[in-house]
Design an enzyme around this catalytic site. Structure first.
Site, PDB file in Angstrom:
ATOM      1  N   LYS A 108     -60.619 -37.888   9.767  1.00 22.18           N
ATOM      2  CA  LYS A 108     -61.334 -38.732  10.729  1.00 22.18           C
ATOM      3  C   LYS A 108     -62.086 -37.856  11.720  1.00 22.18           C
ATOM      4  CE  LYS A 108     -57.805 -41.222  11.998  1.00 22.18           C
ATOM      5  NZ  LYS A 108     -57.016 -42.065  12.892  1.00 22.18           N
ATOM      6  N   GLU A 137     -55.780 -37.778   9.933  1.00 27.10           N
ATOM      7  CA  GLU A 137     -56.298 -37.447  11.269  1.00 27.10           C
ATOM      8  C   GLU A 137     -57.380 -36.364  11.183  1.00 27.10           C
ATOM      9  OE1 GLU A 137     -55.785 -39.087  13.975  1.00 27.10           O
ATOM     10  OE2 GLU A 137     -54.236 -40.388  13.130  1.00 27.10           O
ATOM     11  N   HIS A 140     -50.430 -38.441   6.981  1.00 24.99           N
ATOM     12  CA  HIS A 140     -50.728 -38.651   8.394  1.00 24.99           C
ATOM     13  C   HIS A 140     -51.619 -37.520   8.944  1.00 24.99           C
ATOM     14  CE1 HIS A 140     -49.617 -40.217  12.497  1.00 24.99           C
ATOM     15  NE2 HIS A 140     -50.140 -39.041  12.783  1.00 24.99           N
TER      16      HIS A 140
HETATM   17  P1  ADP Z   1     -59.337 -38.331  19.074  1.00 26.60           P
HETATM   18  O1  ADP Z   1     -59.878 -38.131  17.692  1.00 26.60           O
HETATM   19  O2  ADP Z   1     -58.678 -39.647  19.278  1.00 26.60           O
HETATM   20  O3  ADP Z   1     -60.338 -38.019  20.140  1.00 26.60           O
HETATM   21  P2  ADP Z   1     -57.843 -35.959  18.428  1.00 26.60           P
HETATM   22  O4  ADP Z   1     -56.589 -35.372  18.961  1.00 26.60           O
HETATM   23  O5  ADP Z   1     -57.892 -36.245  16.971  1.00 26.60           O
HETATM   24  O6  ADP Z   1     -58.132 -37.273  19.268  1.00 26.60           O
HETATM   25  O7  ADP Z   1     -59.043 -34.985  18.773  1.00 26.60           O
HETATM   26  C1  ADP Z   1     -59.295 -34.639  20.133  1.00 26.60           C
HETATM   27  C2  ADP Z   1     -60.729 -34.177  20.339  1.00 26.60           C
HETATM   28  O8  ADP Z   1     -60.932 -32.951  19.637  1.00 26.60           O
HETATM   29  C3  ADP Z   1     -61.800 -35.095  19.767  1.00 26.60           C
HETATM   30  O9  ADP Z   1     -62.114 -36.140  20.667  1.00 26.60           O
HETATM   31  C4  ADP Z   1     -62.962 -34.139  19.558  1.00 26.60           C
HETATM   32  O10 ADP Z   1     -63.670 -33.958  20.765  1.00 26.60           O
HETATM   33  C5  ADP Z   1     -62.281 -32.820  19.238  1.00 26.60           C
HETATM   34  N1  ADP Z   1     -62.274 -32.510  17.785  1.00 26.60           N
HETATM   35  C6  ADP Z   1     -61.247 -32.664  16.935  1.00 26.60           C
HETATM   36  N2  ADP Z   1     -61.561 -32.282  15.687  1.00 26.60           N
HETATM   37  C7  ADP Z   1     -62.842 -31.863  15.734  1.00 26.60           C
HETATM   38  C8  ADP Z   1     -63.767 -31.344  14.750  1.00 26.60           C
HETATM   39  N3  ADP Z   1     -63.426 -31.184  13.460  1.00 26.60           N
HETATM   40  N4  ADP Z   1     -65.014 -30.983  15.181  1.00 26.60           N
HETATM   41  C9  ADP Z   1     -65.350 -31.144  16.478  1.00 26.60           C
HETATM   42  N5  ADP Z   1     -64.541 -31.629  17.436  1.00 26.60           N
HETATM   43  C10 ADP Z   1     -63.298 -31.990  17.084  1.00 26.60           C
HETATM   44 MG    MG Z   2     -58.820 -37.864  15.981  1.00 23.20          MG
END
Ligand code: ADP
Ligand code: MG
Length: 368
Positions: free
Chosen positions: A226, A223, A219
């Site tokens: 992605k 995440e 899980h």
């Molecule tokens: P979601 O993917 O549904 O938006 P997440 O909790 O996974 O929710 O991530 C929240 C936000 O954090 C994302 O929308 C993005 O803006 C930022 N983020 C997360 N991981 C990364 C990454 N590896 N590089 C850049 N921004 C990131």
């Molecule tokens: Mg996400």
């Protein structure tokens, strides 16, 4: 009564006794439900009156009463054990949609009344605890139904319930990457490649294995992949050098088993890092719920819930970003199963205090 992975394992290994498990769970499960139900009541009234929050409360109440039915049923009663097993499965199904339903309530509330920083931090505090409670509740139910029910998984005969005593971490990394890649390719023309490295400081050259719940690890990694893939594509899609790799590094020391996922997706400014763990924060458009493809991003639950899984067994999940370049996300797990104790929210006076009073004045100077 928090349990460690080692305890789950030892109980499941030596001819697990269904009666013992029954005696433990018929008390422990209602206690855990009651703790979280008391805390729900401390939420702002206007949130509690949202239909989806009421629905969630109804589910919890019903499950609580169903479990109480067993309070005085002796394990020797020929039907008690079977009825209990069936009740657990029904409860698990009833609670399947708790997260999206609760999220719906929070969104409705936010749209109608807006969030001030105090309400926002209370809801964050609450959801972290409420979802941790749910993770733990499902862990207990799954152990019982997998050990004593008929839903034994023939693909994993060595698993003790949902625990893999020799879980190959790199294999889970690869699985999670491949699954994320399939999702990513539905949204972008390509997905970045993966390079995995292992560094076993405890037993050099040996592959790294964990005593862990593979579905939890999957899980979290799914995440993180992605997120890394989305950031990489948003920054580099169509560039003639192609997409930069995602790197995974798996390491084992005396205390920690760590997995780092590094991308070159442009990173996030330090100022914003904390808010990525908010349940309502996402920079992706909200995906529609009736779509035919799995959403890549947009609910904002990926990071906060993954961190709860990591923390549940005393680990953690942290993001280190260098804005303009990329992000490292690190999952920390306990290397020893005897140290992987459940981390559970407790409903007491200090928890209660969190919900009282208003936002205090800042005790550091403010640039404005
Ligand atoms: P979601 O993917 O549904 O938006 P997440 O909790 O996974 O929710 O991530 C929240 C936000 O954090 C994302 O929308 C993005 O803006 C930022 N983020 C997360 N991981 C990364 C990454 N590896 N590089 C850049 N921004 C990131
Ligand atoms: Mg996400």
């Amino acid at each position: 009564s928090p349990l460690s992975i080692k305890q789950f394992l030892e109980f499941g290994r030596d001819n697990a006794c269904e009666k013992t498990s029954y005696m433990f769970l018929r008390k422990e499960l209602p206690v855990r439900l009651a703790n979280t139900m008391r805390e729900v009541n401390l939420l702002p009234d206007r949130l509690l009156s949202q239909p989806s929050v009421k629905l969630v409360q109804k589910w919890y109440m019903q499950s609580f009463f169903e479990l109480l039915e067993f309070e005085n049923r002796k394990p020797e009663d020929p039907h008690a054990l079977n009825d209990f097993l069936e009740t657990l499965i029904e409860i698990r199904n009833r609670h399947n949609d708790v997260v999206p339903t609760m999220a719906q309530g929070v969104i409705e509330y936010k749209e109608k009344f807006g969030f001030d920083p105090f309400v926002s931090s209370n809801i964050q505090y609450f959801l972290d605890r409420f979802y941790t409670n749910r993770i733990s509740f499902r862990m207990l139910i799954n152990q019982h139904t997998l050990l004593f029910g008929n839903d034994i998984n023939p693909a994993h005969p060595k698993h003790i319930g949902s625990i893999d005593p020799s879980c190959s971490v790199a294999e889970v990394v690869t699985d999670a990457y491949e699954t994320a890649k399939m999702v990513c390719e539905q949204y972008y023309s390509a997905a970045p490649e993966l390079k995995i490295e292992e560094f076993n400081a405890k037993a050099p050259q040996k592959p790294i294995q964990a005593v862990y719940v593979p579905s939890h690890l999957f899980h979290m990694l799914f995440e993180l992949f992605k997120n890394a893939m989305r950031a990489t594509n948003e920054l580099h899609e169509g560039s003639k050098e192609g997409l930069p790799l995602i790197k995974a590094k798996v390491t084992l020391g005396k205390e920690d088993l760590s997995v780092k996922i590094s991308d070159m997706g442009g990173g996030v400014a330090l100022r914003k890092i904390d808010r990525l763990f908010n349940y309502t924060y996402s920079t992706a458009p909200t995906p529609s719920l009736d779509l035919k493809r799995v959403p890549l991003a947009g609910f904002g639950h990926g990071l906060p819930i993954s961190r709860l899984y990591a923390r549940y067994f005393q680990g953690d999940l942290k993001l280190y970003s260098m804005e303009g370049v990329g992000t490292d996300a690190v999952i920390y797990l306990k290397a020893l199963s005897s140290e992987s104790f459940e981390r559970l929210p407790v409903f007491n006076k200090s928890a209660w205090r969190h919900y009282q009073g208003g936002p205090g004045a800042d005790d550091w100077s403010n640039p404005s």
